[in-house]
Design an enzyme around this catalytic site. Structure first.
Site, mmCIF file in Angstrom:
data_model
loop_
_atom_site.group_PDB
_atom_site.id
_atom_site.type_symbol
_atom_site.label_atom_id
_atom_site.label_comp_id
_atom_site.label_asym_id
_atom_site.label_seq_id
_atom_site.Cartn_x
_atom_site.Cartn_y
_atom_site.Cartn_z
ATOM 1 N N CYS A 64 0.826 -1.208 0.000
ATOM 2 C CA CYS A 64 0.000 0.000 0.000
ATOM 3 C C CYS A 64 0.860 1.258 0.000
ATOM 4 O O CYS A 64 2.067 1.211 0.154
ATOM 5 C CB CYS A 64 -0.920 -0.012 1.208
ATOM 6 S SG CYS A 64 -0.040 0.184 2.769
ATOM 7 N N ARG A 98 11.626 -5.308 7.194
ATOM 8 C CA ARG A 98 12.253 -5.041 5.898
ATOM 9 C C ARG A 98 13.764 -5.211 5.951
ATOM 10 O O ARG A 98 14.433 -5.247 4.945
ATOM 11 C CB ARG A 98 11.872 -3.624 5.447
ATOM 12 C CG ARG A 98 12.318 -3.276 4.037
ATOM 13 C CD ARG A 98 11.575 -2.060 3.561
ATOM 14 N NE ARG A 98 12.138 -1.495 2.351
ATOM 15 C CZ ARG A 98 12.733 -0.315 2.284
ATOM 16 N NH1 ARG A 98 12.853 0.434 3.380
ATOM 17 N NH2 ARG A 98 13.197 0.151 1.151
ATOM 18 N N HIS A 196 6.060 6.301 -2.423
ATOM 19 C CA HIS A 196 7.419 6.768 -2.725
ATOM 20 C C HIS A 196 7.359 8.242 -3.146
ATOM 21 O O HIS A 196 8.136 9.070 -2.688
ATOM 22 C CB HIS A 196 8.044 6.000 -3.889
ATOM 23 C CG HIS A 196 8.119 4.523 -3.689
ATOM 24 N ND1 HIS A 196 8.003 3.646 -4.732
ATOM 25 C CD2 HIS A 196 8.307 3.775 -2.581
ATOM 26 C CE1 HIS A 196 8.116 2.401 -4.277
ATOM 27 N NE2 HIS A 196 8.302 2.460 -2.978
HETATM 28 FE FE1 CFM Z 1 13.238 0.149 -4.777
HETATM 29 FE FE2 CFM Z 1 12.684 -2.189 -4.932
HETATM 30 FE FE3 CFM Z 1 11.154 -0.467 -3.565
HETATM 31 FE FE4 CFM Z 1 13.609 -1.171 -2.686
HETATM 32 FE FE5 CFM Z 1 12.553 -3.068 -1.062
HETATM 33 FE FE6 CFM Z 1 11.621 -4.005 -3.360
HETATM 34 FE FE7 CFM Z 1 10.116 -2.351 -1.975
HETATM 35 MO MO1 CFM Z 1 10.569 -4.745 -1.091
HETATM 36 S S1 CFM Z 1 14.593 -1.538 -4.490
HETATM 37 S S2 CFM Z 1 12.632 0.718 -2.771
HETATM 38 S S3 CFM Z 1 14.385 -1.938 -0.824
HETATM 39 S S4 CFM Z 1 11.436 -0.669 -5.658
HETATM 40 S S5 CFM Z 1 12.701 -4.969 -1.848
HETATM 41 S S6 CFM Z 1 12.396 -4.199 -5.464
HETATM 42 S S7 CFM Z 1 9.532 -4.056 -3.003
HETATM 43 S S8 CFM Z 1 10.765 -2.750 -0.003
HETATM 44 S S9 CFM Z 1 9.221 -0.474 -2.517
#
Ligand code: CFM
Length: 542
Positions: A64, A98, A196
């Protein structure tokens, strides 16, 4: 030793996709078809549908908006207290899992181990939670005295309409420190990707550039989109340090509020995870003139390429020499170790469905081991992460993306200081060294499958059809996969392992892969219903 797989027959792969889609009603199948591509490098600019709503009823692996904001981008900042404003479950289940690591540095506080929440109860939902939030901020400040505080709204907060921004402003004045507030309710946007963007906006507006004291000399960079899962950022830092490159700040693994406040003084932004942080890279370039460079420190060859790209950017004889020396030394250390494990991995097939960048990054590491990725997909990436940034101009803005604020950024009148001349910047752009990302699909082998927002049932079908030797995913899928007799490696939190970045990380990964792939235990796994007769029930005596 088995043969390395260099490509797969596209027609057979197409057939497999069609077969999987037969699972669905026609309309759903048509929609899902646009999210699955059989990669063909001979075809120019293959398109994939991404970053749109999951079809209701489909079991997705996505997270989410709150996960993307608090969990991913803001949460890893060590010297701030991050308060989850919402029911306790949102905080508890996003606590510590995480594996983004942070150390205690001298003179700096580290609150990573803690979990802060307003623990909203029914009464607060009915009468409002602003008072409770105010008290929580006060209490957190009194007990921990952090440099700054962040507040993250979860779903119910948006629904009841608490004005967290007003509370944050008031508390900022009262406490004399920044209280950042994020309206990152889980339901905002179609996945964590929205979170993000919201987090990037908040950090950019309020923190980056706050501390303008003094200059930063030398080859200074920021590590953007590196979250120090399993200690990855530390390995990258070790390598760069030995090259004579100084990381001013990391967004945000083991990062700090203080460092991020000074990030605008760096000469270059190095982007590891494009998906989660490209907004920040773009905005910093517009405001401060700092170019960005896409790197990938997952894999030996990928790390070498990334280091050479940095050398190319700085274009300094002494630095280039140092970087080449480091590459030579690191390769001499890592290569013999990887060669030891390679025969145990070579020719094996991997599937990876991970997040928004790792499904691409880890293909490079698998390639180092002589393995092929036959299926790769993201959960929430956008088309540019699949197809490359040239796709950006053709992405339609829909209601869901319009929901997230797009900041309008102008060059800072005093602090816009590009580290290169206009002509140099233009040349670096032209050759693709800076401000460019080619995406995952152009990097995949012919006939492999790229799949966006894979559903649980599609994943099962893919496994049954292709029997991969390893399936890389996350905790939601791991045990389903392993019950099918296929080993699964979590590429989100690395299970208990890591670092996997850089040269030493690649050795760690090679060793773990060799053990995982050659463990006989997988052939013994039989689901219960295959061992014992299925118990059936009927009505009456029928
Ligand atoms: Fe970038 Fe990722 Fe993500 Fe990530 Fe992660 Fe991820 Fe994530 Mo899980 S590199 S920041 S550190 S997009 S592993 S592949 S899914 S937390 S939002």
């Amino acid at each position: 030793m088995s043969q390395e797989i260099k490509n797969l027959p596209p027609s057979i792969m197409e057939e497999a996709v069609e077969e999987i889609l037969k699972l669905y009603p026609t309309k759903v199948a048509r929609k899902r078809r646009s999210h699955i591509v059989v990669v063909n490098p001979d075809e120019e600019q293959q398109q994939i549908e991404a970053n749109v709503r999951t079809i209701p009823g489909i079991i997705t692996q996505r997270g989410c908006c709150f996960a993307g904001c608090k969990g991913v981008v803001i949460g890893p900042i060590i010297d701030m207290v991050h308060i989850v404003h919402g029911p306790i479950g949102c905080a508890f289940y996003s606590w510590g899992i995480r594996r983004n690591m942070g150390r205690v540095q001298e003179g700096m506080k580290n609150f990573l181990q803690y979990c802060f929440s307003t623990d909203m109860q029914e009464e607060n939902i009915i009468f409002g939670g602003e008072k409770k939030l105010r008290e929580a901020i006060r209490e957190a400040d009194k007990v921990f005295n952090p440099v700054a505080i962040s507040v993250h709204a979860t779903c119910p907060i948006g629904l009841i309409g608490d004005d967290i921004h007003q509370v944050a402003r008031e508390m900022s004045r009262e406490l004399g420190k920044q209280v950042l507030s994020f309206s990152c309710e889980g339901y905002k946007g179609v996945s964590q990707s929205a979170g993000h963007h919201i987090a990037n906006n908040g950090l950019f507006k309020n923190v980056v550039g706050r501390d303008d004291e003094g200059e930063e000399e030398g080859f200074t960079i920021n590590a953007l989109g590196e979250y120090n899962i399993g200690g990855d950022a530390w390995e990258i830092e070790r390598i760069l340090k030995s090259c004579g490159i100084r990381i001013l700040s990391t967004f945000s693994g083991d990062g700090s509020y203080e460092e991020i406040s000074r990030a605008h003084k760096a000469k270059l932004n190095m982007v590891q995870c494009h998906r989660s942080i490209n907004y920040m890279a773009e905005m910093m370039e517009k405001k401060f003139g700092i170019p960005w460079i896409k790197v990938n420190f997952i894999g030996v060859n990928a790390s070498v390429k990334s280091l050479r790209k940095i050398a190319r950017f700085f274009d300094n004889e002494e630095l280039t020499r140092r970087i080449e020396n480091v590459i030579e030394k690191e390769l001499a250390e890592a290569t013999p170790q990887i060669e030891k494990y390679k025969p145990l991995c070579k020719g094996k097939k991997a599937m990876l469905v991970v997040g928004g960048s790792r499904a691409h990054h880890y293909q490079e590491l698998f390639r180092d081991l002589g393995m092929a990725s036959i299926v790769a997909g993201y959960e929430f990436a956008h088309r540019d992460d699949y197809e490359g940034r040239q796709a950006l101009s053709t992405i339609k803005v829909d209601a869901d993306s319009r929901n997230i604020e797009e900041l309008h950024v102008e060059p800072d009148t005093e602090r816009f200081r590009p580290p290169k001349t206009e002509a140099e910047i233009a040349r670096l752009k032209e050759e693709g060294t800076i401000d460019s990302y080619e995406g995952m699909m152009p990097n995949m082998i012919k006939g492999s499958i790229a799949v966006d927002d894979v559903s649980h049932i599609e994943m099962e079908k893919l496994i049954r059809r292709f029997r991969p030797d390893v399936f890389c995913a996350g905790i939601k899928d791991k045990y389903v996969i392993q019950k099918m007799g296929v080993p699964s490696k979590q590429l989100h939190n690395y299970d208990y392992g890591g670092p996997y970045a850089g040269f030493r990380g690649a050795v760690n990964f090679a060793k773990e892969m060799a053990m995982l792939l050659n463990n006989p235990v997988w052939s013994y796994v039989k689901p219960l219903w295959k061992k014992d007769p299925e118990i059936r029930a009927g009505f009456g005596n029928k």
